[in-house]
Structure formats: structure tokens, C-alpha cells
Design an enzyme around this catalytic site. Structure first.
Site, PDB file in Angstrom:
ATOM      1  CD  GLU A  26      -1.015   0.750   3.648  1.00  0.00           C
ATOM      2  OE1 GLU A  26      -1.452   1.914   3.464  1.00  0.00           O
ATOM      3  OE2 GLU A  26      -1.186   0.108   4.702  1.00  0.00           O
ATOM      4  CE  LYS A 160       0.640   1.957  14.285  1.00  0.00           C
ATOM      5  NZ  LYS A 160       0.440   2.463  12.945  1.00  0.00           N
TER       6      LYS A 160
HETATM    7  N1  PSU Z   1      -2.810   1.779  10.581  1.00  0.00           N
HETATM    8  C1  PSU Z   1      -1.487   1.862  10.752  1.00  0.00           C
HETATM    9  N2  PSU Z   1      -0.735   2.536   9.844  1.00  0.00           N
HETATM   10  C2  PSU Z   1      -1.288   3.072   8.723  1.00  0.00           C
HETATM   11  C3  PSU Z   1      -2.686   2.921   8.531  1.00  0.00           C
HETATM   12  C4  PSU Z   1      -3.402   2.272   9.481  1.00  0.00           C
HETATM   13  O1  PSU Z   1      -0.988   1.369  11.737  1.00  0.00           O
HETATM   14  O2  PSU Z   1      -0.564   3.668   7.905  1.00  0.00           O
HETATM   15  C5  PSU Z   1      -3.313   3.418   7.273  1.00  0.00           C
HETATM   16  C6  PSU Z   1      -3.613   2.234   6.338  1.00  0.00           C
HETATM   17  O3  PSU Z   1      -3.471   2.656   4.995  1.00  0.00           O
HETATM   18  C7  PSU Z   1      -5.067   1.929   6.629  1.00  0.00           C
HETATM   19  C8  PSU Z   1      -5.611   3.321   6.865  1.00  0.00           C
HETATM   20  O4  PSU Z   1      -5.741   1.276   5.582  1.00  0.00           O
HETATM   21  O5  PSU Z   1      -4.576   4.005   7.578  1.00  0.00           O
HETATM   22  C9  PSU Z   1      -6.877   3.279   7.671  1.00  0.00           C
HETATM   23  O6  PSU Z   1      -7.405   4.564   7.741  1.00  0.00           O
HETATM   24  P1  PSU Z   1      -8.908   4.792   8.262  1.00  0.00           P
HETATM   25  O7  PSU Z   1      -8.875   4.388   9.713  1.00  0.00           O
HETATM   26  O8  PSU Z   1      -9.160   6.243   8.039  1.00  0.00           O
HETATM   27  O9  PSU Z   1      -9.782   3.886   7.438  1.00  0.00           O
END
Ligand code: PSU
Ligand code: MN
Length: 304
Positions: A26, A160
Site C-alpha cells: 500500500e 494498533k
Molecule cells: N494503521 C497503521 N498505519 C497506517 C494505517 C493504518 O498502523 O498507515 C493506514 C492504512 O493505509 C489503513 C488506513 O488502511 O490508515 C486506515 O485509515 P482509516 O482508519 O481512516 O480507514
């Protein structure tokens, strides 16, 4: 109608032609997850780790109105330097392409792109999930629903502890997503090997993970699998150390009214500052570890 603006890098096109194993990567982690230049160094190191493990990396992003499957080195560098990249999830992908913007794909959007490109495995750091306080904010990442719809196996170090992990596991169960801890019973929590929760499923080898991936397809079940691969012991930050830091970052986010898509990037940046960079070193170690496991799963999938 115009054909879909899809671009394959030369390495990915060659690998596809020869049916060699491919691992999708990604790009939100590059633009919104780490500061420059560590983001570029990490992206290059992750690609190298995939190659060393015998597969071809396909980093995914939207650039110049085209969905790129695999980035040439200059494109990767340009993306890592971009300050205003759009964070692209399922809802944003078509709009980002229509507006010819630069967009970094989240887990959800990367799964969609990987599947379009015929790639079955994707390695990253952590997935999005159910945020703490979701009973009030309704903030649940689109990553979870994507896992229930798109047949890609995602290798992550769990989720996380900035998230509500028990609720995240509950939603994944409701959606019918297999959550598979790799080589242990505990569900890992990104920087820590053990979230204090038991993972619903456990597998100990890449070939079993690949077999389960293929069997889901044969069973006619849509959706992918989440492989939760614990961070290597040497890089781990114990829960007792990272816990208070997370609490502080969350309190600051609330005090500053940070909401929606800005929440995850804000928390990651604050935790980086508060740990004096230790969180970033751990993040890099676990992504590399996931890239290597992803490559081994991809090799098994290519064997069929
Ligand atoms: N969690 C992490 N690092 C990240 C992300 C999530 O520990 O970089 C990024 C990933 O690309 C994940 C996105 O798909 O954030 C999720 O964002 P949201 O919670 O806005 O859907
Ligand atoms: Mn969200």
C-alpha cells in the site's frame, strides 16, 4: 467508453507474464504513515525484502489519473515527497482517478487494486479498525468491510492499540473475516506481540495460509483473510511502555477535535514524537517482517 486507466510497472508486467509470485504493497503508509525520508527508505527496503524472499513487489498508488500497480523508482520517490496526496479508500478511488490527482491507497483501496491486477497477497503494517469511542463517533475503517468483500490475503502486524481491538475483532467476526494469528495464539497489537486477546484462528505455515485462501474461493466465499503476524521480538515495544503514550496521543486528538480521516495520521505522528522515533523503528521492522511472510504466501499461491 475509455478503458480503465491501469498502469503496470515493467517489473510487475514481466512477473505477471511469467506467473511469478507477486505481493501488493500500500501507499498510505508512505504518505500518511511515516515522515520523509524514512517513508521512502522504508518503501524501498520493503520492496527489497519482497524480492529477497523470491517475489515481485507491486506498490499501488494513483498518480496522474492512473492506477499504478507497481511504481518505478522515480514515481516512488515523487510519491514519498508529495505533501498533499489524497488518502484513498474504497469511496475515493474513482474520484481520485477522475480528478487526475495523486492518491495514496489505504488497505481497502489497495485490496481492490490488487484484486483487479490478479494479485492475491498484500503486505502492510497495520489495518484500520474500530476506533475507540466508535459507539459515539461511528468511526469504523472501511478496511474491515473490504476484507469481507475482496479476495485478497492481507498480512499485517495486527491492528494498533490506538483502536478498540476487542470491537475490531468482533466486527471482523460479524463480517465473516478469518483473523489468523501467525505462529502464536495471541492476537498481536502492532508494536507489541500480544494484545492481551486471543486470535480467533491460528496457522503456522505459509502453505496452509495459501491453501485456506484458495479454498475460500472454491467455496464461493467472497472476501479475504487477515493474517496477523507478530512484530519480531527484538523490535517489540511492550504494552506497558506504548500504552501510556497511546493514551496521551488519544487525549490530544480529542482535545484538538481531530476527526474522520485525520485521526490515524495524527495519532501516528504524535506517537512517533512521543517515543522519540522508537515507534517508527518498530514500524519499519514489522513491515519488513510482513513483506517476507507475504512473499512466502505468494510463492505458495503461485504453486497453486
Ligand atoms: N494503521 C497503521 N498505519 C497506517 C494505517 C493504518 O498502523 O498507515 C493506514 C492504512 O493505509 C489503513 C488506513 O488502511 O490508515 C486506515 O485509515 P482509516 O482508519 O481512516 O480507514
Ligand atoms: Mn475512519
Amino acid at each position: 467508453m475509455m478503458p480503465l486507466p491501469l498502469n503496470f510497472s515493467s517489473a510487475v508486467a514481466a512477473a505477471k507474464a511469467e506467473a511469478r509470485p507477486l505481493v501488493a504493497l500500500e501507499s498510505t503508509i508512505i504518505t500518511h504513515g511515516m515522515p520523509y525520508p524514512q517513508n521512502l527508505e522504508t518503501a524501498l527496503a520493503v520492496e527489497a525484502a519482497v524480492r529477497e524472499a523470491g517475489a515481485v513487489p507491486a506498490t499501488i498508488a494513483v498518480m496522474g489519473g492512473r492506477l499504478h500497480i507497481g511504481l518505478e523508482p522515480e514515481a516512488l520517490e515523487a510519491l514519498a515527497r508529495t505533501k498533499d496526496a489524497m488518502k484513498v479508500s474504497r469511496a475515493d478511488l474513482a474520484i481520485c482517478l477522475a480528478q487526475k490527482r495523486t492518491g495514496a491507497t489505504t488497505v481497502a483501496a489497495t485490496m481492490i487494486a490488487a484484486h483487479l491486477a490478479g494479485i492475491g497477497v498484500f503486505a502492510t503494517g497495520g489495518i484500520g479498525g474500530v476506533h475507540r469511542g466508535a459507539e459515539v463517533t461511528f468511526d469504523i475503517s472501511a478496511d474491515l468491510r473490504e476484507l469481507s468483500e475482496t479476495p485478497v490475503t492481507v498480512v499485517a502486524a495486527g491492528a494498533k492499540a490506538i483502536l478498540d481491538l476487542p470491537k475490531t475483532l468482533e466486527v471482523l467476526e460479524t463480517l465473516g473475516v478469518p483473523v489468523i494469528a501467525y505462529g502464536q495464539d495471541a492476537f498481536p497489537a502492532f508494536w507489541s506481540r500480544d494484545a492481551g486477546l486471543r486470535a480467533p484462528l491460528r496457522l503456522d505455515s505459509p502453505d496452509e495460509i495459501a491453501a485456506a485462501h484458495l479454498l475460500r474461493g472454491q467455496l464461493g466465499l467472497p472476501g479475504g483473510q487477515l493474517v496477523a503476524n507478530p512484530i519480531p521480538e527484538a523490535a517489540e515495544i511492550p504494552r506497558a511502555v506504548i500504552g501510556p503514550v497511546i493514551e496521551q496521543a488519544l487525549a490530544e486528538a480529542e482535545a484538538q477535535g481531530i476527526a474522520a480521516k485525520a485521526v490515524t495520521p495524527f495519532l501516528l505522528a504524535r506517537i512517533f514524537e512521543l517515543t522519540g522515533g522508537r515507534s517508527l523503528a518498530a514500524n519499519i521492522a514489522l513491515v519488513l517482517n510482513n513483506a517476507r511472510l507475504g512473499a512466502r504466501i505468494a510463492a505458495e499461491l503461485a504453486r497453486g
